[in-house]
Design a protein around this motif. Sequence first.
Motif, PDB file in Angstrom:
ATOM      1  N   VAL A  52       2.689  -5.562 103.702  1.00  0.00           N
ATOM      2  CA  VAL A  52       3.673  -6.002 103.037  1.00  0.00           C
ATOM      3  C   VAL A  52       3.255  -6.349 101.579  1.00  0.00           C
ATOM      4  N   ILE A  53       4.096  -6.000 100.584  1.00  0.00           N
ATOM      5  CA  ILE A  53       3.722  -6.561  99.386  1.00  0.00           C
ATOM      6  C   ILE A  53       4.826  -7.931  98.882  1.00  0.00           C
ATOM      7  N   GLU A  54       4.314  -8.885  98.658  1.00  0.00           N
ATOM      8  CA  GLU A  54       5.063 -10.180  98.168  1.00  0.00           C
ATOM      9  C   GLU A  54       5.163 -10.073  96.737  1.00  0.00           C
ATOM     10  N   ALA A  55       6.386  -9.897  96.511  1.00  0.00           N
ATOM     11  CA  ALA A  55       6.962 -10.079  95.054  1.00  0.00           C
ATOM     12  C   ALA A  55       7.240 -11.253  94.742  1.00  0.00           C
ATOM     13  N   PRO A  56       6.757 -12.061  93.678  1.00  0.00           N
ATOM     14  CA  PRO A  56       7.288 -13.652  93.647  1.00  0.00           C
ATOM     15  C   PRO A  56       8.573 -13.725  93.030  1.00  0.00           C
ATOM     16  N   ASP A  57       9.263 -12.566  92.494  1.00  0.00           N
ATOM     17  CA  ASP A  57      10.518 -12.515  91.708  1.00  0.00           C
ATOM     18  C   ASP A  57      11.434 -11.622  92.510  1.00  0.00           C
ATOM     19  N   GLY A  58      11.400 -11.290  93.786  1.00  0.00           N
ATOM     20  CA  GLY A  58      12.287 -10.540  94.454  1.00  0.00           C
ATOM     21  C   GLY A  58      11.937 -10.445  96.006  1.00  0.00           C
ATOM     22  N   PRO A  59      12.618  -9.450  96.891  1.00  0.00           N
ATOM     23  CA  PRO A  59      12.265  -9.517  98.245  1.00  0.00           C
ATOM     24  C   PRO A  59      11.003  -8.822  98.544  1.00  0.00           C
ATOM     25  N   ARG A  60      10.239  -9.207  99.600  1.00  0.00           N
ATOM     26  CA  ARG A  60       9.232  -8.418 100.048  1.00  0.00           C
ATOM     27  C   ARG A  60       9.651  -6.988 100.201  1.00  0.00           C
ATOM     28  N   LEU A  61       8.099  -6.160 100.025  1.00  0.00           N
ATOM     29  CA  LEU A  61       8.375  -4.697 100.473  1.00  0.00           C
ATOM     30  C   LEU A  61       7.539  -4.607 101.813  1.00  0.00           C
ATOM     31  N   TYR A  62       8.346  -4.078 102.699  1.00  0.00           N
ATOM     32  CA  TYR A  62       7.734  -4.102 104.035  1.00  0.00           C
ATOM     33  C   TYR A  62       7.417  -2.699 104.531  1.00  0.00           C
ATOM     34  N   PHE A  63       6.331  -2.318 105.149  1.00  0.00           N
ATOM     35  CA  PHE A  63       6.010  -0.858 105.180  1.00  0.00           C
ATOM     36  C   PHE A  63       5.503  -0.840 106.694  1.00  0.00           C
ATOM     37  N   GLN A  64       6.020   0.030 107.533  1.00  0.00           N
ATOM     38  CA  GLN A  64       5.930  -0.053 108.990  1.00  0.00           C
ATOM     39  C   GLN A  64       5.601   1.177 109.495  1.00  0.00           C
ATOM     40  N   ALA A  65       4.676   1.603 110.491  1.00  0.00           N
ATOM     41  CA  ALA A  65       4.365   2.941 110.706  1.00  0.00           C
ATOM     42  C   ALA A  65       5.244   3.339 111.853  1.00  0.00           C
ATOM     43  N   VAL A  66       5.748   4.458 111.636  1.00  0.00           N
ATOM     44  CA  VAL A  66       6.884   5.133 112.756  1.00  0.00           C
ATOM     45  C   VAL A  66       6.274   6.511 113.000  1.00  0.00           C
ATOM     46  N   PRO A  67       6.303   7.085 114.205  1.00  0.00           N
ATOM     47  CA  PRO A  67       6.071   8.317 114.583  1.00  0.00           C
ATOM     48  C   PRO A  67       6.717   9.341 113.853  1.00  0.00           C
ATOM     49  N   GLU A  68       8.062   9.528 113.598  1.00  0.00           N
ATOM     50  CA  GLU A  68       8.495  10.363 113.342  1.00  0.00           C
ATOM     51  C   GLU A  68       8.678  10.536 111.647  1.00  0.00           C
ATOM     52  N   ASP A  69       8.821  11.910 111.418  1.00  0.00           N
ATOM     53  CA  ASP A  69       9.026  12.177 109.801  1.00  0.00           C
ATOM     54  C   ASP A  69      10.462  11.854 109.552  1.00  0.00           C
ATOM     55  N   LYS A  70      10.404  11.664 108.298  1.00  0.00           N
ATOM     56  CA  LYS A  70      12.113  11.289 107.689  1.00  0.00           C
ATOM     57  C   LYS A  70      12.595  12.641 107.722  1.00  0.00           C
ATOM     58  N   THR A  71      13.760  12.929 107.916  1.00  0.00           N
ATOM     59  CA  THR A  71      14.789  13.925 108.296  1.00  0.00           C
ATOM     60  C   THR A  71      15.782  14.208 107.575  1.00  0.00           C
ATOM     61  N   VAL A  72      16.513  12.975 106.998  1.00  0.00           N
ATOM     62  CA  VAL A  72      17.646  13.067 106.383  1.00  0.00           C
ATOM     63  C   VAL A  72      17.831  12.013 105.229  1.00  0.00           C
ATOM     64  N   LYS A  73      18.873  12.220 104.415  1.00  0.00           N
ATOM     65  CA  LYS A  73      18.842  11.202 103.088  1.00  0.00           C
ATOM     66  C   LYS A  73      18.877   9.871 103.755  1.00  0.00           C
ATOM     67  N   ASN A  74      18.264   9.152 102.876  1.00  0.00           N
ATOM     68  CA  ASN A  74      18.368   7.643 102.812  1.00  0.00           C
ATOM     69  C   ASN A  74      19.780   7.091 102.769  1.00  0.00           C
ATOM     70  N   ARG A  75      20.392   6.218 103.601  1.00  0.00           N
ATOM     71  CA  ARG A  75      21.518   5.782 103.191  1.00  0.00           C
ATOM     72  C   ARG A  75      21.559   4.348 102.235  1.00  0.00           C
ATOM     73  N   VAL A  76      20.320   3.850 102.288  1.00  0.00           N
ATOM     74  CA  VAL A  76      20.089   2.790 101.204  1.00  0.00           C
ATOM     75  C   VAL A  76      18.889   3.289 100.750  1.00  0.00           C
ATOM     76  N   HIS A  77      18.750   2.929  99.447  1.00  0.00           N
ATOM     77  CA  HIS A  77      17.772   3.007  98.771  1.00  0.00           C
ATOM     78  C   HIS A  77      17.380   1.828  97.598  1.00  0.00           C
ATOM     79  N   VAL A  78      16.081   2.134  97.227  1.00  0.00           N
ATOM     80  CA  VAL A  78      15.806   1.172  95.925  1.00  0.00           C
ATOM     81  C   VAL A  78      16.134   1.977  94.611  1.00  0.00           C
ATOM     82  N   CYS A  79      16.800   1.089  93.773  1.00  0.00           N
ATOM     83  CA  CYS A  79      17.033   1.767  92.502  1.00  0.00           C
ATOM     84  C   CYS A  79      16.183   0.874  91.477  1.00  0.00           C
ATOM     85  N   LEU A  80      15.505   1.404  90.448  1.00  0.00           N
ATOM     86  CA  LEU A  80      14.442   0.806  89.652  1.00  0.00           C
ATOM     87  C   LEU A  80      14.900   0.740  88.007  1.00  0.00           C
TER      88      LEU A  80
END
Length: 134
Positions: A52-80
């Motif tokens: 986890v990355i705790e951002a004091p001025d926004g939501p946390r960024l949470y990273f979790q291990a999954v066994p499968e590779d990404k195969t399709v386009k994200n339906r939700v994404h981060v805009c910077l």
Amino acid sequence: MPRHVLRCAAMTSFIRNVSFDCPDPYALAGFWSEVVGHRLDPGFAPGDAEVVIEAPDGPRLYFQAVPEDKTVKNRVHVCLQPSDRDRDAEVDQLLALGATVFDDRRTPGGDGWVVLLDPAGNEFCLTRSAAERA
């Protein structure tokens, strides 16, 4: 009432996490730590299933291990949006950190955005800075 108008409920929720599925949470969190400028908590280590990355001025960024590779386009994404440099300089910095350009939507007039992939293949966008919008 039109369908697009939502009523405010008495109970609300807030965004606790923006979650990233990936094969190596620690490595991907390291990339995003550089992107958003928040250090990783020293309690996390390589091989952890969750980081986890705790951002004091926004939501946390949470990273979790999954066994499968990404195969399709994200339906939700981060805009910077860059805070201290222009969009093109920020694109160069993100590429140096390990991102790749997926779709370049910049226009000759300076508008537009760039769709990038993080090292795990998750899409995110980079828009123009506030100064470039002025």
